[in-house]
Design a protein around this motif. Sequence first.
Motif, PDB file in Angstrom:
ATOM      1  N   GLY A   1       0.846  -1.194   0.000  1.00 52.06           N
ATOM      2  CA  GLY A   1       0.000   0.000   0.000  1.00 52.06           C
ATOM      3  C   GLY A   1       0.876   1.236   0.000  1.00 52.06           C
ATOM      4  O   GLY A   1       1.867   1.307   0.736  1.00 52.06           O
ATOM      5  N   VAL A   2       0.541   2.223  -0.841  1.00 50.94           N
ATOM      6  CA  VAL A   2       1.353   3.428  -0.937  1.00 50.94           C
ATOM      7  C   VAL A   2       0.481   4.622  -1.303  1.00 50.94           C
ATOM      8  O   VAL A   2      -0.569   4.453  -1.935  1.00 50.94           O
ATOM      9  CB  VAL A   2       2.486   3.247  -1.983  1.00 50.94           C
ATOM     10  CG1 VAL A   2       1.914   3.163  -3.390  1.00 50.94           C
ATOM     11  CG2 VAL A   2       3.531   4.338  -1.883  1.00 50.94           C
ATOM     12  N   ASN A   3       0.894   5.811  -0.890  1.00 48.88           N
ATOM     13  CA  ASN A   3       0.159   7.025  -1.247  1.00 48.88           C
ATOM     14  C   ASN A   3       0.700   7.593  -2.550  1.00 48.88           C
ATOM     15  O   ASN A   3       1.876   7.408  -2.875  1.00 48.88           O
ATOM     16  CB  ASN A   3       0.246   8.072  -0.128  1.00 48.88           C
ATOM     17  CG  ASN A   3       1.665   8.520   0.137  1.00 48.88           C
ATOM     18  OD1 ASN A   3       2.555   7.701   0.336  1.00 48.88           O
ATOM     19  ND2 ASN A   3       1.894   9.821   0.156  1.00 48.88           N
ATOM     20  N   PRO A   4      -0.116   8.310  -3.323  1.00 46.80           N
ATOM     21  CA  PRO A   4       0.304   8.777  -4.652  1.00 46.80           C
ATOM     22  C   PRO A   4       1.065  10.094  -4.629  1.00 46.80           C
ATOM     23  O   PRO A   4       0.902  10.922  -3.742  1.00 46.80           O
ATOM     24  CB  PRO A   4      -1.033   8.951  -5.380  1.00 46.80           C
ATOM     25  CG  PRO A   4      -1.978   9.379  -4.296  1.00 46.80           C
ATOM     26  CD  PRO A   4      -1.550   8.607  -3.072  1.00 46.80           C
ATOM     27  N   GLY A   5       1.918  10.268  -5.644  1.00 50.15           N
ATOM     28  CA  GLY A   5       2.492  11.572  -5.934  1.00 50.15           C
ATOM     29  C   GLY A   5       3.713  11.994  -5.158  1.00 50.15           C
ATOM     30  O   GLY A   5       4.208  13.098  -5.336  1.00 50.15           O
ATOM     31  N   GLY A   6       4.239  11.132  -4.306  1.00 53.36           N
ATOM     32  CA  GLY A   6       5.380  11.522  -3.486  1.00 53.36           C
ATOM     33  C   GLY A   6       6.554  10.574  -3.624  1.00 53.36           C
ATOM     34  O   GLY A   6       6.609   9.727  -4.521  1.00 53.36           O
ATOM     35  N   THR A   7       7.508  10.686  -2.709  1.00 57.60           N
ATOM     36  CA  THR A   7       8.711   9.870  -2.773  1.00 57.60           C
ATOM     37  C   THR A   7       8.446   8.410  -2.422  1.00 57.60           C
ATOM     38  O   THR A   7       9.186   7.534  -2.865  1.00 57.60           O
ATOM     39  CB  THR A   7       9.791  10.429  -1.822  1.00 57.60           C
ATOM     40  OG1 THR A   7       9.276  10.480  -0.487  1.00 57.60           O
ATOM     41  CG2 THR A   7      10.225  11.823  -2.258  1.00 57.60           C
TER      42      THR A   7
ATOM     43  N   ASP B   1       2.410  -6.589  -5.865  1.00 56.27           N
ATOM     44  CA  ASP B   1       1.024  -6.191  -6.114  1.00 56.27           C
ATOM     45  C   ASP B   1       0.779  -4.878  -5.367  1.00 56.27           C
ATOM     46  O   ASP B   1       0.607  -4.871  -4.147  1.00 56.27           O
ATOM     47  CB  ASP B   1       0.086  -7.286  -5.607  1.00 56.27           C
ATOM     48  CG  ASP B   1      -1.389  -6.977  -5.868  1.00 56.27           C
ATOM     49  OD1 ASP B   1      -1.677  -5.944  -6.502  1.00 56.27           O
ATOM     50  OD2 ASP B   1      -2.244  -7.774  -5.430  1.00 56.27           O
ATOM     51  N   VAL B   2       0.768  -3.763  -6.099  1.00 52.37           N
ATOM     52  CA  VAL B   2       0.720  -2.433  -5.481  1.00 52.37           C
ATOM     53  C   VAL B   2      -0.679  -1.824  -5.564  1.00 52.37           C
ATOM     54  O   VAL B   2      -1.293  -1.804  -6.631  1.00 52.37           O
ATOM     55  CB  VAL B   2       1.732  -1.472  -6.153  1.00 52.37           C
ATOM     56  CG1 VAL B   2       1.654  -0.088  -5.523  1.00 52.37           C
ATOM     57  CG2 VAL B   2       3.138  -2.040  -6.049  1.00 52.37           C
TER      58      VAL B   2
ATOM     59  N   GLN C   1      -2.884  -3.430   9.114  1.00 53.00           N
ATOM     60  CA  GLN C   1      -3.425  -4.048  10.328  1.00 53.00           C
ATOM     61  C   GLN C   1      -4.524  -5.064  10.009  1.00 53.00           C
ATOM     62  O   GLN C   1      -4.589  -6.136  10.603  1.00 53.00           O
ATOM     63  CB  GLN C   1      -3.965  -2.964  11.260  1.00 53.00           C
ATOM     64  CG  GLN C   1      -4.408  -3.470  12.622  1.00 53.00           C
ATOM     65  CD  GLN C   1      -4.998  -2.346  13.466  1.00 53.00           C
ATOM     66  OE1 GLN C   1      -5.793  -1.545  12.990  1.00 53.00           O
ATOM     67  NE2 GLN C   1      -4.579  -2.280  14.729  1.00 53.00           N
ATOM     68  N   SER C   2      -5.382  -4.732   9.050  1.00 54.88           N
ATOM     69  CA  SER C   2      -6.501  -5.604   8.693  1.00 54.88           C
ATOM     70  C   SER C   2      -6.107  -6.738   7.749  1.00 54.88           C
ATOM     71  O   SER C   2      -6.882  -7.678   7.545  1.00 54.88           O
ATOM     72  CB  SER C   2      -7.606  -4.783   8.025  1.00 54.88           C
ATOM     73  OG  SER C   2      -7.190  -4.313   6.743  1.00 54.88           O
ATOM     74  N   GLY C   3      -4.922  -6.640   7.137  1.00 58.01           N
ATOM     75  CA  GLY C   3      -4.494  -7.664   6.198  1.00 58.01           C
ATOM     76  C   GLY C   3      -4.843  -7.365   4.756  1.00 58.01           C
ATOM     77  O   GLY C   3      -4.598  -8.186   3.865  1.00 58.01           O
ATOM     78  N   GLN C   4      -5.408  -6.191   4.499  1.00 56.17           N
ATOM     79  CA  GLN C   4      -5.727  -5.803   3.125  1.00 56.17           C
ATOM     80  C   GLN C   4      -4.454  -5.698   2.287  1.00 56.17           C
ATOM     81  O   GLN C   4      -4.450  -6.045   1.104  1.00 56.17           O
ATOM     82  CB  GLN C   4      -6.481  -4.473   3.111  1.00 56.17           C
ATOM     83  CG  GLN C   4      -6.912  -4.017   1.724  1.00 56.17           C
ATOM     84  CD  GLN C   4      -7.634  -2.686   1.748  1.00 56.17           C
ATOM     85  OE1 GLN C   4      -7.965  -2.147   2.819  1.00 56.17           O
ATOM     86  NE2 GLN C   4      -7.899  -2.130   0.578  1.00 56.17           N
ATOM     87  N   VAL C   5      -3.388  -5.187   2.900  1.00 55.29           N
ATOM     88  CA  VAL C   5      -2.061  -5.184   2.270  1.00 55.29           C
ATOM     89  C   VAL C   5      -1.062  -5.749   3.263  1.00 55.29           C
ATOM     90  O   VAL C   5      -1.312  -5.779   4.469  1.00 55.29           O
ATOM     91  CB  VAL C   5      -1.625  -3.768   1.823  1.00 55.29           C
ATOM     92  CG1 VAL C   5      -2.575  -3.210   0.777  1.00 55.29           C
ATOM     93  CG2 VAL C   5      -1.506  -2.828   3.014  1.00 55.29           C
ATOM     94  N   ASP C   6       0.077  -6.194   2.746  1.00 52.21           N
ATOM     95  CA  ASP C   6       1.114  -6.761   3.612  1.00 52.21           C
ATOM     96  C   ASP C   6       2.104  -5.717   4.106  1.00 52.21           C
ATOM     97  O   ASP C   6       2.645  -5.844   5.209  1.00 52.21           O
ATOM     98  CB  ASP C   6       1.896  -7.837   2.845  1.00 52.21           C
ATOM     99  CG  ASP C   6       1.011  -8.951   2.335  1.00 52.21           C
ATOM    100  OD1 ASP C   6       0.297  -9.552   3.159  1.00 52.21           O
ATOM    101  OD2 ASP C   6       1.024  -9.211   1.115  1.00 52.21           O
TER     102      ASP C   6
END
Length: 276
Positions: free
Chosen positions: A152-158, A171-172, A186-191
């Motif tokens: 899991g990652v946020n867009p537009g940054g480093t 798998d991003v 925490q929920s397991g949606q992403v590792d």
Amino acid sequence: MRKKPWLLAGLVLTGVAAWMIWNQQTDAKAHDIFEDHKLVVGTTGDYKPFTYWNEERNRYQGFDIDVIQAFAKAANLDVTFVKTTWPTLSEDTKSGKFDIAVGGITKKVEREVVGDFTSSYFSFQKAPLVKKEDVKRLNSLAAINDPSVKIGVNPGGTNEAFVKKHFPKADVTVFENNLDIPKAVQSGQVDVMVTDDIEALHYATELDLAVPKLTEAWEPAEMAYLMKPGQKQLGDVFRVWIESAEGQEQVQKLKKKWNIVSTRETVGAKGAGAHE
């Protein structure tokens, strides 16, 4: 046909007058921070512990929010916060939407081109945030760069740039709201959440997660505040304040308040940062 001298003179005077009017209007619109005693601050409000929007209190909070308010108080400035985003940060800086942007901003050439950075105030490195049971499994670039690993990652940054560079096989999932990613881990949606180690360590404590002991040092970087172009005086005054005894005292108090820690020194010395 030869133009009459008085006509040429009239055209020149008209042009000069027009320029003077435009210049006066531009100056009138210009915002002089220390004469107006007003500082407009841009922030994303999604990057704990540096900046986040507190719904209950209806205001921004975080380490950088407190630091810029302490500086503004010392410089006799009233602060107004405005919203920016990681994808629009550079353009908002260039357009003058705010005087200075704060909130876990990494120094990078692309941002320096559109604005001016203050002195660096933190050194850090990128790090993964994972569940405690995954600290030995997801502890290297190679281990995370796998099709079975969800990032899991946020867009537009480093952070997004780091993920694209080092984890092309993973798998991003891009989350528009950065604050949603730690809960997704925490929920397991992403590792894995890939972020700055300071933010990762914050959530490791807050959500009972972990920052693995890495097998290699990840990219180091520095944080600073990003000013709109032409704010040399603001940069000079901020530097004097943050390097002063008063400024250093405030920063140290706020680091303790927000529990600001980094793995970089550990990594630099031993090749791994262990935090669970």
